[in-house]
Design a protein around this motif. Sequence first.
Motif, PDB file in Angstrom:
ATOM      1  N   LEU A  97       2.732  10.518   8.674  1.00 48.58           N
ATOM      2  CA  LEU A  97       2.257  10.068   7.677  1.00 48.58           C
ATOM      3  C   LEU A  97       1.758  11.063   7.054  1.00 48.58           C
ATOM      4  O   LEU A  97       2.238  10.344   5.159  1.00 48.58           O
ATOM      5  N   SER A  98       2.175  12.375   7.208  1.00 55.37           N
ATOM      6  CA  SER A  98       2.558  13.219   6.144  1.00 55.37           C
ATOM      7  C   SER A  98       3.614  13.150   5.231  1.00 55.37           C
ATOM      8  O   SER A  98       4.409  13.523   4.292  1.00 55.37           O
ATOM      9  N   TYR A  99       4.911  12.442   6.025  1.00 55.62           N
ATOM     10  CA  TYR A  99       5.608  12.676   5.641  1.00 55.62           C
ATOM     11  C   TYR A  99       5.951  11.523   4.771  1.00 55.62           C
ATOM     12  O   TYR A  99       6.941  11.650   3.968  1.00 55.62           O
ATOM     13  N   LEU A 100       5.434  10.752   4.987  1.00 50.69           N
ATOM     14  CA  LEU A 100       5.452   9.414   4.226  1.00 50.69           C
ATOM     15  C   LEU A 100       4.658   9.652   3.159  1.00 50.69           C
ATOM     16  O   LEU A 100       5.223   9.350   1.891  1.00 50.69           O
ATOM     17  N   GLY A 101       3.560  10.390   3.195  1.00 53.21           N
ATOM     18  CA  GLY A 101       3.443  10.755   1.546  1.00 53.21           C
ATOM     19  C   GLY A 101       4.411  11.589   0.905  1.00 53.21           C
ATOM     20  O   GLY A 101       4.253  11.348  -0.267  1.00 53.21           O
ATOM     21  N   LEU A 102       5.074  12.288   0.893  1.00 53.67           N
ATOM     22  CA  LEU A 102       6.164  13.196   0.749  1.00 53.67           C
ATOM     23  C   LEU A 102       7.351  12.056   0.433  1.00 53.67           C
ATOM     24  O   LEU A 102       7.325  12.073  -0.657  1.00 53.67           O
ATOM     25  N   TRP A 103       7.082  10.871   1.171  1.00 51.68           N
ATOM     26  CA  TRP A 103       8.579  10.402   0.107  1.00 51.68           C
ATOM     27  C   TRP A 103       8.430   9.002  -0.218  1.00 51.68           C
ATOM     28  O   TRP A 103       9.037   8.583  -1.248  1.00 51.68           O
ATOM     29  N   LEU A 104       6.919   8.321  -0.423  1.00 50.75           N
ATOM     30  CA  LEU A 104       6.045   8.070  -1.207  1.00 50.75           C
ATOM     31  C   LEU A 104       6.215   8.452  -2.924  1.00 50.75           C
ATOM     32  O   LEU A 104       6.834   7.755  -3.737  1.00 50.75           O
ATOM     33  N   GLY A 105       6.259  10.247  -3.054  1.00 50.97           N
ATOM     34  CA  GLY A 105       6.765  10.153  -4.280  1.00 50.97           C
ATOM     35  C   GLY A 105       4.968  10.660  -5.119  1.00 50.97           C
ATOM     36  O   GLY A 105       4.201  10.512  -4.861  1.00 50.97           O
ATOM     37  N   ARG A 106       5.581  10.183  -6.517  1.00 50.38           N
ATOM     38  CA  ARG A 106       4.610  10.118  -7.074  1.00 50.38           C
ATOM     39  C   ARG A 106       3.906   8.756  -7.170  1.00 50.38           C
ATOM     40  O   ARG A 106       2.819   8.696  -7.475  1.00 50.38           O
ATOM     41  N   ALA A 107       3.875   7.653  -5.829  1.00 48.49           N
ATOM     42  CA  ALA A 107       3.215   6.286  -5.309  1.00 48.49           C
ATOM     43  C   ALA A 107       1.769   7.132  -4.978  1.00 48.49           C
ATOM     44  O   ALA A 107       0.659   6.582  -5.369  1.00 48.49           O
ATOM     45  N   THR A 108       2.366   8.468  -4.256  1.00 43.65           N
ATOM     46  CA  THR A 108       0.790   8.693  -4.117  1.00 43.65           C
ATOM     47  C   THR A 108      -0.349   9.220  -4.969  1.00 43.65           C
ATOM     48  O   THR A 108      -1.581   9.669  -5.165  1.00 43.65           O
ATOM     49  N   GLU A 109       0.237   9.410  -6.459  1.00 40.28           N
ATOM     50  CA  GLU A 109      -0.581   9.204  -7.479  1.00 40.28           C
ATOM     51  C   GLU A 109      -1.668   8.263  -7.897  1.00 40.28           C
ATOM     52  O   GLU A 109      -2.657   8.461  -8.205  1.00 40.28           O
ATOM     53  N   ASP A 110      -1.473   7.673  -7.256  1.00 37.48           N
ATOM     54  CA  ASP A 110      -2.608   6.076  -7.080  1.00 37.48           C
ATOM     55  C   ASP A 110      -3.317   6.446  -6.103  1.00 37.48           C
ATOM     56  O   ASP A 110      -3.414   6.839  -5.288  1.00 37.48           O
ATOM     57  N   ARG A 111      -4.611   5.835  -6.415  1.00 37.71           N
ATOM     58  CA  ARG A 111      -5.991   6.435  -5.572  1.00 37.71           C
ATOM     59  C   ARG A 111      -5.777   5.661  -3.620  1.00 37.71           C
ATOM     60  O   ARG A 111      -6.187   6.095  -3.183  1.00 37.71           O
ATOM     61  N   VAL A 112      -5.137   4.151  -3.897  1.00 39.81           N
ATOM     62  CA  VAL A 112      -4.776   3.760  -2.641  1.00 39.81           C
ATOM     63  C   VAL A 112      -3.934   4.672  -1.388  1.00 39.81           C
ATOM     64  O   VAL A 112      -4.669   4.946  -0.668  1.00 39.81           O
ATOM     65  N   VAL A 113      -2.958   4.503  -2.116  1.00 41.24           N
ATOM     66  CA  VAL A 113      -2.040   4.444  -1.429  1.00 41.24           C
ATOM     67  C   VAL A 113      -2.971   6.474  -1.393  1.00 41.24           C
ATOM     68  O   VAL A 113      -2.095   7.000   0.004  1.00 41.24           O
ATOM     69  N   ARG A 114      -2.796   7.370  -2.143  1.00 43.51           N
ATOM     70  CA  ARG A 114      -3.386   8.639  -1.928  1.00 43.51           C
ATOM     71  C   ARG A 114      -4.822   8.816  -0.450  1.00 43.51           C
ATOM     72  O   ARG A 114      -4.826  10.226   0.103  1.00 43.51           O
TER      73      ARG A 114
END
Length: 404
Positions: free
Chosen positions: A87-104
């Motif tokens: 899951l942590s790797y997925l966060g890195l993979w999503l990149g800037r999408a993690t700036e979204d509150r739901v994704v983060r």
Amino acid sequence: MPGMNTTELVIWSAMLGALVTLASFAMVDALIRRSIASWRAFVFVAVTGAVCILLTGLMQALLPNLPQSLVHVLQNSLGPLAGALSLSYLGLWLGRATEDRVVRLSIACGTLGLVLASATLAVLTLTSKPEQWQDLLTVTALINALAVLPPTVATVRAIALGDRLARGMVVANVLLACMVAGLYARALHIQGLGTGTWILTAICTVAFFMLGTYLGLRRDRINRKLERLANLAQGNDPATGLPRGSVLLSKVDDAIWRSARMNQECTVICVYLRNLYELAEIAGHNADQQILSAVSARLRRAIGFSHVMGLYHPRCFVIVISTYSQTRLVDKTMQRLRYLLTKAMQVSVLDDTSHPFVPRIGIGQIQVTADNADPASVIEQAERLAMTTDHASGNTPSVNASLA
């Protein structure tokens, strides 16, 4: 072997072979490319793959002397830990999408929850009685089943935000759900499931790892390409890779300063390509890019790799020579430049044929002794001198001047 018939042994051994192959490829890729993303891919396959083999019972069958307490601790703790890592790797993979509150929140809360669950289950397994281990494994199965939700929410949200590559990750999440269901069903010895279920589980497991590894490396290639393009935008020419603009001026200024500190002359040479756009109508807009690349290669061949070279503008190359025995070196460099640059080259045209192109060049050089000389002014003077000459052959002398 107790608890596993020959058919299951073949199925899980085949799955183990596939996972070992994937891990080997990931390790070789990491050793060759030496990128963080490649090492993440290897760790992802190695750790999560080890959990899968533990849940199938294959490791216990191959190593019957393993302590049962160790096996249950690893089964209960490594599953959620591997989920947190993925899951942590997925966060890195999503990149800037993690700036979204739901994704983060999906990534952060899911990762934290799985880490805490892993530690808690490890402690409970170590402190509980053997007859309670199976109940704890059931709890682990439920936790890992719920762990499929955060990455699914994060990837679906990323798709809504415009990340097209995340569509593939949704497929990976479906495979993950099937993998978790099948592996924990095997570990819990749920009745009524036969060979077909185990074959499907093995296929989903291998497919999940293959797709996850592919998507990770694909994103890494895209990021490296964007990084390269960003570096080009900042100061390198896309056709030749040569520095230009402020980057070029900075390099010229450094070379002039170093020469002055070593009591040497610094020679700035401009090579002016008069007929760069001569074939534009015949060969199309790509002709000038081909010519620039070829001329750049010839220039680098003539001067070597120890001297500064850049592109002042598409028709004007800049070379800076700063070394001992400079007069002799500059003369030899000029001879090589005239010889190499005035040779004909072939340029591809629109109908896949080639057209001969003979560069018409002018060469101007400035000897600089002052350490505070303005690099832009020096280059402009050398360019003006180059524009006054037309080297149709290698016998025309270059134009020289001095700046103190």
